[in-house]
Every structure is written in C-alpha cells, then in structure tokens.
Motif scaffolding. Structure first.
Motif, PDB file in Angstrom:
ATOM      1  N   LEU A  43     -48.822 -26.554  61.087  1.00 37.08           N
ATOM      2  CA  LEU A  43     -49.240 -25.550  59.738  1.00 37.08           C
ATOM      3  C   LEU A  43     -50.919 -25.127  60.254  1.00 37.08           C
ATOM      4  O   LEU A  43     -51.628 -26.482  60.391  1.00 37.08           O
ATOM      5  CB  LEU A  43     -48.491 -25.853  58.892  1.00 37.08           C
ATOM      6  N   TYR A  44     -50.884 -23.708  60.493  1.00 38.52           N
ATOM      7  CA  TYR A  44     -53.165 -23.626  60.968  1.00 38.52           C
ATOM      8  C   TYR A  44     -52.904 -23.165  59.400  1.00 38.52           C
ATOM      9  O   TYR A  44     -52.467 -22.719  59.021  1.00 38.52           O
ATOM     10  CB  TYR A  44     -52.704 -22.600  62.110  1.00 38.52           C
TER      11      TYR A  44
ATOM     12  N   TRP B 164     -42.842 -19.603  66.427  1.00 41.29           N
ATOM     13  CA  TRP B 164     -43.274 -20.083  65.072  1.00 41.29           C
ATOM     14  C   TRP B 164     -43.160 -19.679  63.818  1.00 41.29           C
ATOM     15  O   TRP B 164     -42.070 -20.372  63.202  1.00 41.29           O
ATOM     16  CB  TRP B 164     -44.934 -20.597  64.880  1.00 41.29           C
TER      17      TRP B 164
ATOM     18  N   GLY C  78     -43.259 -26.304  72.388  1.00 37.07           N
ATOM     19  CA  GLY C  78     -42.512 -26.142  70.874  1.00 37.07           C
ATOM     20  C   GLY C  78     -43.862 -26.342  70.312  1.00 37.07           C
ATOM     21  O   GLY C  78     -43.293 -27.170  68.640  1.00 37.07           O
TER      22      GLY C  78
ATOM     23  N   ILE D 169     -44.641 -14.397  67.816  1.00 35.54           N
ATOM     24  CA  ILE D 169     -44.883 -15.624  67.134  1.00 35.54           C
ATOM     25  C   ILE D 169     -43.149 -16.174  66.818  1.00 35.54           C
ATOM     26  O   ILE D 169     -43.598 -17.106  65.906  1.00 35.54           O
ATOM     27  CB  ILE D 169     -46.045 -15.494  66.167  1.00 35.54           C
TER      28      ILE D 169
ATOM     29  N   LYS E   8     -49.120 -17.759  57.518  1.00 31.01           N
ATOM     30  CA  LYS E   8     -48.366 -16.396  57.870  1.00 31.01           C
ATOM     31  C   LYS E   8     -49.815 -15.840  58.535  1.00 31.01           C
ATOM     32  O   LYS E   8     -49.842 -16.071  60.305  1.00 31.01           O
ATOM     33  CB  LYS E   8     -47.307 -15.745  57.574  1.00 31.01           C
TER      34      LYS E   8
ATOM     35  N   GLU F   6     -45.542 -24.927  68.352  1.00 33.18           N
ATOM     36  CA  GLU F   6     -45.096 -23.897  66.887  1.00 33.18           C
ATOM     37  C   GLU F   6     -44.264 -25.321  65.838  1.00 33.18           C
ATOM     38  O   GLU F   6     -44.386 -24.846  64.489  1.00 33.18           O
ATOM     39  CB  GLU F   6     -43.673 -23.348  67.413  1.00 33.18           C
ATOM     40  N   ARG F   7     -45.222 -26.367  66.087  1.00 35.69           N
ATOM     41  CA  ARG F   7     -44.720 -27.675  64.732  1.00 35.69           C
ATOM     42  C   ARG F   7     -46.084 -28.101  64.019  1.00 35.69           C
ATOM     43  O   ARG F   7     -46.133 -28.508  62.654  1.00 35.69           O
ATOM     44  CB  ARG F   7     -44.239 -28.629  65.482  1.00 35.69           C
TER      45      ARG F   7
ATOM     46  N   ALA G  70     -51.044 -18.694  60.953  1.00 36.55           N
ATOM     47  CA  ALA G  70     -50.755 -18.722  62.128  1.00 36.55           C
ATOM     48  C   ALA G  70     -51.045 -17.546  63.273  1.00 36.55           C
ATOM     49  O   ALA G  70     -50.985 -17.640  64.198  1.00 36.55           O
ATOM     50  CB  ALA G  70     -48.749 -18.806  62.194  1.00 36.55           C
TER      51      ALA G  70
ATOM     52  N   PHE H  72     -52.343 -18.432  67.113  1.00 32.31           N
ATOM     53  CA  PHE H  72     -52.127 -17.926  68.134  1.00 32.31           C
ATOM     54  C   PHE H  72     -53.306 -17.098  69.100  1.00 32.31           C
ATOM     55  O   PHE H  72     -53.228 -16.430  69.693  1.00 32.31           O
ATOM     56  CB  PHE H  72     -50.963 -17.894  68.196  1.00 32.31           C
TER      57      PHE H  72
ATOM     58  N   LYS I 152     -39.564 -21.316  62.328  1.00 32.57           N
ATOM     59  CA  LYS I 152     -39.942 -22.703  61.723  1.00 32.57           C
ATOM     60  C   LYS I 152     -40.647 -22.295  60.619  1.00 32.57           C
ATOM     61  O   LYS I 152     -40.383 -23.107  60.118  1.00 32.57           O
ATOM     62  CB  LYS I 152     -40.434 -23.339  62.270  1.00 32.57           C
ATOM     63  N   ILE I 153     -41.200 -21.520  60.141  1.00 31.42           N
ATOM     64  CA  ILE I 153     -41.501 -21.420  58.291  1.00 31.42           C
ATOM     65  C   ILE I 153     -40.564 -21.690  57.482  1.00 31.42           C
ATOM     66  O   ILE I 153     -41.191 -21.637  56.380  1.00 31.42           O
ATOM     67  CB  ILE I 153     -42.193 -19.906  58.031  1.00 31.42           C
TER      68      ILE I 153
END
Length: 418
Positions: free
Chosen positions: A197-198, A280, A191, A277, A323, A194-195, A326, A330, A283-284
């Motif tokens: 923010l891109y 990820w 994970g 995804i 979103k 997934e932590r 992300a 990915f 968690k958003i």
C-alpha cells in the motif's frame, strides 16, 4: 490476517525519522520489558543446553573407545536418547528490525514464531532485499509469502525451516526509492510491487509555520499504553492455537464492502481508473478488509468480534484514497516499458476512432515510437491481456502480397466508462 505492507514516500526534511521513532517507541519498550522478564530463564536454558551437549560429547567419546560390543551399543543408545531430549532454548521476543537480508529474515522469522515486522525510515532495505549484495539476484519468497502466511520451506547446510510467515512492512522513504523499485529484476513478474500500500503525501516543506502544537503528552501516553496492551494480549498467542482472535463483518459492513468491491471491479475496464494497475487493484478489496481489521483492533474492542459499519466505512474511505496514491507510485516506477508503449497504442486507437485496424497502419502511424515490429507486438499483446483488443486475424491479400493483420477493438474504450 490483518498485516499489511506499507510504503510512504516523502522528500528529505519531512521528519520521517522522528515520526517512526515516536510510533515504534512502545515496541522498543515492550521488547525491553520482555528481556528483563524472560532474560534469566533464557540464560538458564542456554546454560543447561550447553551442559547437555558437553555430556553428550563425553559419552560419545566413551562409546567410540568402548571395546565391549554390548557396552558400546548401550552407550550409543544413551547418547541418542540424550540428543532426542535436547531442547532449543527460547529466544527473546523481538518485534521488528530496521535492516535485514532475505536470508537473515528467514532465521529471525522462524525464531519469532512466524510473525515479524520490518520498520525503517530509509529505503535501503528495498535495495538489500532486491539483491544489493548478490548481484541483483535475491530469493524473496519469504516476503512474497509473508503477506498471507504462505508456506515457505528453506533448506540450508546446517538447518531447515518450515514457515507460514505473517510479515509487516512499514517503510518511510524518499520518492526515488519507489521510482527505482520498478527496475529491480528480483521484483519483476512476482507480484512484489502489488503487495504494498503506497502513500505519497504532499510535502509540507515551504508551508510550515514552525508554531504547530506538538502532540499532547496525554495522547502520546494513551497511544503508548494501548500498543503495550495489544502486544501483551496478542504476542503470546501461538499460530496453532484455536483461540486466535477471529474477526467477522456484521451484515451492514459486509454489504458496504461488497458495494466497494463491485465498484472497484468496474475500474478494471478499459478507461477505468485501475486498468493500468489491475494487478495492484485486484488486491485492494482484500486490503480494505485488513484495514478494517486494524482499525477495529486499535479501537480496543475486546467484547465484539464483528466489524461494524462505522469501522468499515473508515477503512473503505482510506482504501479509496489509496487508489490514487498507488497510481502515482506506479507512475513513478514506470515498471514496464512495454506497458508505457501500450498506453501510446491505446491513445492512437482512441484517436483513430475505428473498431478495427491493421497492424501495419498502427506501425506506420507510430513508427517513431517503436524501434521494431516486435516492440509493437509486445504492446499489442498487453492490450489483448487487458481485453482491449481481440486478434490478431489474418486477411488474405487479393494479389501475391502478404496477408494483412487485423485487430478488433473493444467498444467499451470509446464509452464514458470511468
């Protein structure tokens, strides 16, 4: 907590270094001010500690060489009492580093009371924490737990640490860094990816006019002053103190966040925006709350502890945009070849248009995509985990042949779910 892990990617030449330097300038200034203010006291405490250690060493030697049994017991008790009174000298406040290893990070985070940041304009830090100097093996528990204050216990030969860290990552890197992250064994299945923010903004190279007005000095000074004020207010608050700043949502902001949460949930369905995804995406909604908290704090509202609708809508708008970033991140990673193959199978299922199919038919149709049946089964298992398929079921053959393996398809993938 309102700490976040941020990773922005841009090609070289987009002034990442100068932007990070400008943003972190007040942090460096504050650290220097603290060094000037606390430095003499810390030096005194270190000196006093060294003196006590020498006194303990002296008295221990006296106890060792003491022939009288009762006097020896007395000396031993004196040494033990002196050791019990030893205090660790305080350390200078430090907010961030630009480079570290997971092992070194544990020590500095412990020294700084569990709150710390990693700010860097290079992606090398991700190589290091993934095990660059340890053959691809790295203990990244401090980073995995640092997003939400999870418990970390580290035992070493000469020390031990019990931590509930809250970390912040703010990394500016090249896109290739994100592309390489998916292949790191230290990150897979934990994970870690997934932590974050891109952010993958469009490069300005080729479109710059070189006559853009610089950021005004007034705005720079206001930013600098506000960050310093925030540090003075919050960096002195210890984790165990009851008066920690607690933020809540007002009724309207809570309602708006719930709407966002429910809309996001639908995007996990087959064909939804986040179904590929969902780790990820899960968690958003929580990240949106953190963003709202950060915006609230940066507004400098010392009176109200409730996040209002305007602040929440700003955070939700940002989360919605993230979103798409992300998905792009990915996509760069191609983090799992099996997932890529699962997409191939999904497209075949949609094109096939049937609500059930034989595994043998799927393998025959996609024979060139899979090196063996096991690879196909891995892709089918992923689609099962995402509730796209149900099965497998065995259908007994009429003759002496092997039974057929049947999968059933979730009808939702043929709908217009977005």
């Amino acid at each position: 907590s309102i700490n976040v892990y941020l990773l922005a990617a841009l090609p070289p030449g987009n002034n990442k270094s100068s932007v990070l330097k400008a943003c972190s300038k007040p942090l460096v200034t504050w650290e220097k001010e603290q060094a000037e203010k606390l430095g003499p006291k810390i030096k005194y405490a270190i000196s006093a500690r060294k003196t006590m250690e020498e006194m303990i060493k002296r008295d221990r030697n006296i106890a060792i060489n003491q022939n009288d049994h009762d006097l020896r017991k007395f000396e031993i008790r004196e040494v033990a009492e002196m050791e019990a009174k030893l205090e660790d000298p305080p350390v200078l406040p430090q907010i961030f580093v630009t480079d570290t290893t997971p092992e070194a990070l544990v020590s500095v985070v412990a020294a700084q009371g569990g709150r710390f940041a990693i700010l860097s304009d290079e992606g090398g830090i991700m190589e290091v924490v993934s095990g660059l100097y340890s053959g691809g093996k790295a203990n990244i528990n401090i980073i995995l737990n640092g997003i939400d204050g999870g418990y970390v216990r580290v035992e070493r030969k000469d020390s031990s640490f019990d931590l509930s860290p809250y970390l912040t990552f703010c990394l500016f890197a090249q896109p290739i860094v994100i592309a390489n992250m998916g292949g790191k064994n230290a990150f897979k299945g934990k994970g870690m990816l997934e932590r974050f923010l891109y952010l993958l903004p469009q490069s300005k190279l080729g479109y710059r006019t070189h006559d853009t007005e610089p950021v005004s000095k007034l705005l720079q000074d206001r930013y600098h002053l506000q960050v310093i004020e925030l540090l003075n207010k919050f960096m002195s608050v210890k984790e165990s103190e009851d008066e920690r700043f607690v933020l809540k949502l007002d009724d309207q902001s809570h309602e708006d966040w719930r709407v966002f949460q429910n809309q996001t949930e639908k995007e996990f369905l087959p064909g939804g925006k986040l179904y590929s995804i969902n780790g990820w995406g899960g968690k958003i909604s929580g990240f949106a709350l953190r963003l709202a908290g950060l915006i609230h704090v940066m507004k400098g509202d010392d009176v109200h502890t409730r996040i209002n609708q305007e602040t929440m809508n700003s955070a939700l708008s940002l989360a919605t945009r993230l979103k798409g970033h992300a998905l792009a991140a990915f996509g760069l990673m191609s983090i799992d070849k099996a997932t890529e193959k699962a997409h191939v199978v999904l497209e075949w299922i949609r094109a096939n248009g049937e609500h059930s199919f034989l595994k043998s038919d799927c393998h025959k149709a996609l024979h060139g995509q899979f090196k063996d049946v096991k690879e196909l089964e891995e892709a089918l298992d992923i689609l099962k985990e995402k509730n796209i398929l149900n099965g497998p079921e065995k259908e007994t053959a009429t003759g002496k042949g092997r039974p057929s393996i049947i999968y059933h398809v979730n009808p939702a993938i043929f709908s217009d779910v977005n």
